[in-house]
Design an enzyme around this catalytic site. Structure first.
Site, short mmCIF file in Angstrom:
data_model
loop_
_atom_site.label_atom_id
_atom_site.label_comp_id
_atom_site.label_asym_id
_atom_site.label_seq_id
_atom_site.Cartn_x
_atom_site.Cartn_y
_atom_site.Cartn_z
N SER A 88 0.79 -1.23 0.00
CA SER A 88 0.00 0.00 0.00
C SER A 88 0.83 1.28 0.00
CB SER A 88 -0.92 0.02 1.22
OG SER A 88 -0.18 0.22 2.40
N THR A 212 -2.54 3.23 2.89
CA THR A 212 -1.70 4.42 2.94
C THR A 212 -1.10 4.36 4.32
OG1 THR A 212 -3.21 5.70 1.56
CG2 THR A 212 -1.90 6.98 3.10
N THR A 230 1.67 7.04 0.18
CA THR A 230 0.84 5.96 -0.35
C THR A 230 1.20 5.59 -1.78
OG1 THR A 230 -1.48 5.29 -0.64
CG2 THR A 230 -0.91 7.50 -1.34
N ARG A 240 -4.07 9.45 -11.88
CA ARG A 240 -5.00 9.80 -10.79
C ARG A 240 -4.22 10.22 -9.53
NH1 ARG A 240 -5.80 7.55 -5.35
NH2 ARG A 240 -7.96 7.91 -4.77
N VAL A 241 -4.64 11.31 -8.93
CA VAL A 241 -4.04 11.76 -7.68
C VAL A 241 -5.07 11.59 -6.58
CG1 VAL A 241 -3.11 13.75 -6.44
CG2 VAL A 241 -2.55 13.43 -8.87
N GLY A 242 -4.67 10.98 -5.48
CA GLY A 242 -5.59 10.78 -4.37
C GLY A 242 -5.52 11.93 -3.37
N ASP A 243 -6.00 11.65 -2.18
CA ASP A 243 -6.02 12.68 -1.14
C ASP A 243 -4.68 12.86 -0.45
OD1 ASP A 243 -6.51 9.99 -0.18
OD2 ASP A 243 -6.74 10.87 1.80
N THR A 263 -6.62 7.78 5.61
CA THR A 263 -6.42 6.71 4.64
C THR A 263 -7.81 6.31 4.15
OG1 THR A 263 -6.60 4.89 6.21
CG2 THR A 263 -4.43 5.81 5.91
N GLY A 264 -7.85 5.64 3.01
CA GLY A 264 -9.13 5.21 2.47
C GLY A 264 -9.40 5.85 1.13
N GLY A 266 -9.69 8.14 -1.47
CA GLY A 266 -9.25 9.53 -1.45
C GLY A 266 -10.23 10.51 -2.04
#
Ligand code: ASP
Length: 358
Positions: A88, A212, A230, A240-243, A263-264, A266
């Site tokens: 992860s 993450t 992460t 793609r960009v997460g949080d 985490t989770g 995003g």
């Protein structure tokens, strides 16, 4: 909302840290003001496994020697990033849909109110260290893709293949079975969640199919720092960009209040600015535990009109400047845990579930 304070508890026990001559200072020894039951310095990570513990033991050595929260956080985050078995985070993380490992990370220093982040960074094992350099050595906050890689190389980071055999095989299996469980198409909040979860049941050995890590610390001066790092959602769309690298979403730190991180999934964390929200809740007097729970309820409230049955998988962690801690997850049947290290040793902190059984 339930009274989480009465339900939360510390599990595990002090470990009698085998750090040789290392002095384990108490908050009082540093003259810190803490709330009863808590202690400073302090370092936590959302990883409650062995790697999380090892990471905190190394981060703690920095804090115990009087080092800064920023360095303690980076030291701990690097250990998790470099673990090839962890699918992860960092090296060994599951790739995007193209089979390419793209890493996101952010860093924030509450002492200087500075932040740095990288997104879609390829071929560098320790994105948190690059994020720290963006924070400390540039006048920017976020570098992405090729630019982030160029910056990392300029600072001497070596390009390496991040895709382990283990991660490659899982990715190939996903490609073979690619169907309605990928991220293409409108979310419709989110019709195939259950199918997605059941697909992963074929991989009991994969501890984190998404995930993450967050690391938050307070040093002897009361300065607070945090990092979120992460490989992002597995098989995400290319680019793609997460949080995690978005300040206020995956991480927020304020020396006057505390720090929070996520985490989770995003997408939901970005839209809700969840980490900033948690810090604001703590500023309003909520405990870290309550702030985590408040943020989860806030997210589901937002979705009520669209789909009242939508409970995105999130886990939030928070600390305040008094050394109190909190952790909560959206759903499931097993209470979330995080690792905590203080002068009293290592503990696993057990948090709460906002919507048990969902
Ligand atoms: N928050 C990460 C992301 O959306 C993934 C995770 O924590 O599971 O990229």
């Amino acid at each position: 909302m339930k009274d989480s304070i009465s339900r939360r508890k510390f599990i595990g026990r002090s470990i009698g840290i085998s750090t040789g001559a290392l002095v384990l200072p108490s908050a009082e020894a540093f003259g810190m003001q803490v709330k009863s039951g808590s202690t400073i310095p302090l370092i936590i990570t959302s990883h409650a496994n062995d790697t999380g513990r090892k990471a905190l033991e190394e981060g703690w050595k920095i804090l115990a020697a009087g080092g800064s929260a920023v360095t303690a956080v980076e030291t701990a985050a690097n250990i998790i990033e470099l673990d090839p078995e962890d699918t992860s985070v960092g090296y060994g993380g599951l790739p995007n849909e193209k089979g390419v490992v793209q890493l996101d990370a952010s860093f924030m220093d509450g002492r200087t109110y500075s932040a740095g982040a990288v997104a879609c960074l390829e071929n560098i094992k320790t994105p948190s260290s690059v994020a720290r350099l963006v924070m400390q050595r540039t006048n920017h906050v976020l570098l992405t893709g090729a630019g982030a890689l160029e910056f990392a190389k300029a600072w001497g980071f070596r390009e390496e293949n991040l895709l382990t055999e283990k991660a490659r095989k899982i990715w190939l299996r996903w490609k073979e079975e690619m169907s309605a469980i990928d991220d293409w198409g409108p979310p419709e909040h989110l019709k195939d969640q259950q199918k997605l979860e059941s697909w992963w049941q074929d991989f009991p050995e994969i501890e984190h199919h998404y995930g993450t890590t967050n690391v938050l610390a307070i040093d002897k001066n009361g300065d607070i720092a945090g990092c979120t790092t992460t490989s992002g959602l597995s098989f995400k769309l290319n680019g793609r960009v997460g949080d995690s690298p978005i300040i206020g979403a995956g991480l927020y730190v304020d020396n006057e209040v505390g720090a929070a991180a996520a985490t989770g999934r995003g997408e939901d964390v970005i839209k809700s600015c969840a980490s900033y929200f948690m810090v604001l809740r703590m500023k309003d007097g909520r405990s870290p535990q309550q702030a985590c729970e408040d943020a989860l309820h806030m997210i589901t409230d937002r979705y009520k009109k669209v789909n009242p049955d939508y409970f995105p998988s999130e886990k939030f962690v928070a600390i305040n400047k008094y050394g109190e801690t909190g952790c909560a997850s959206m759903k499931g049947s097993v209470n979330p845990q995080m690792s905590v290290m203080t002068g009293r040793g290592y503990t696993k902190y057990e948090g709460t579930i906002a919507f048990p059984g969902k």
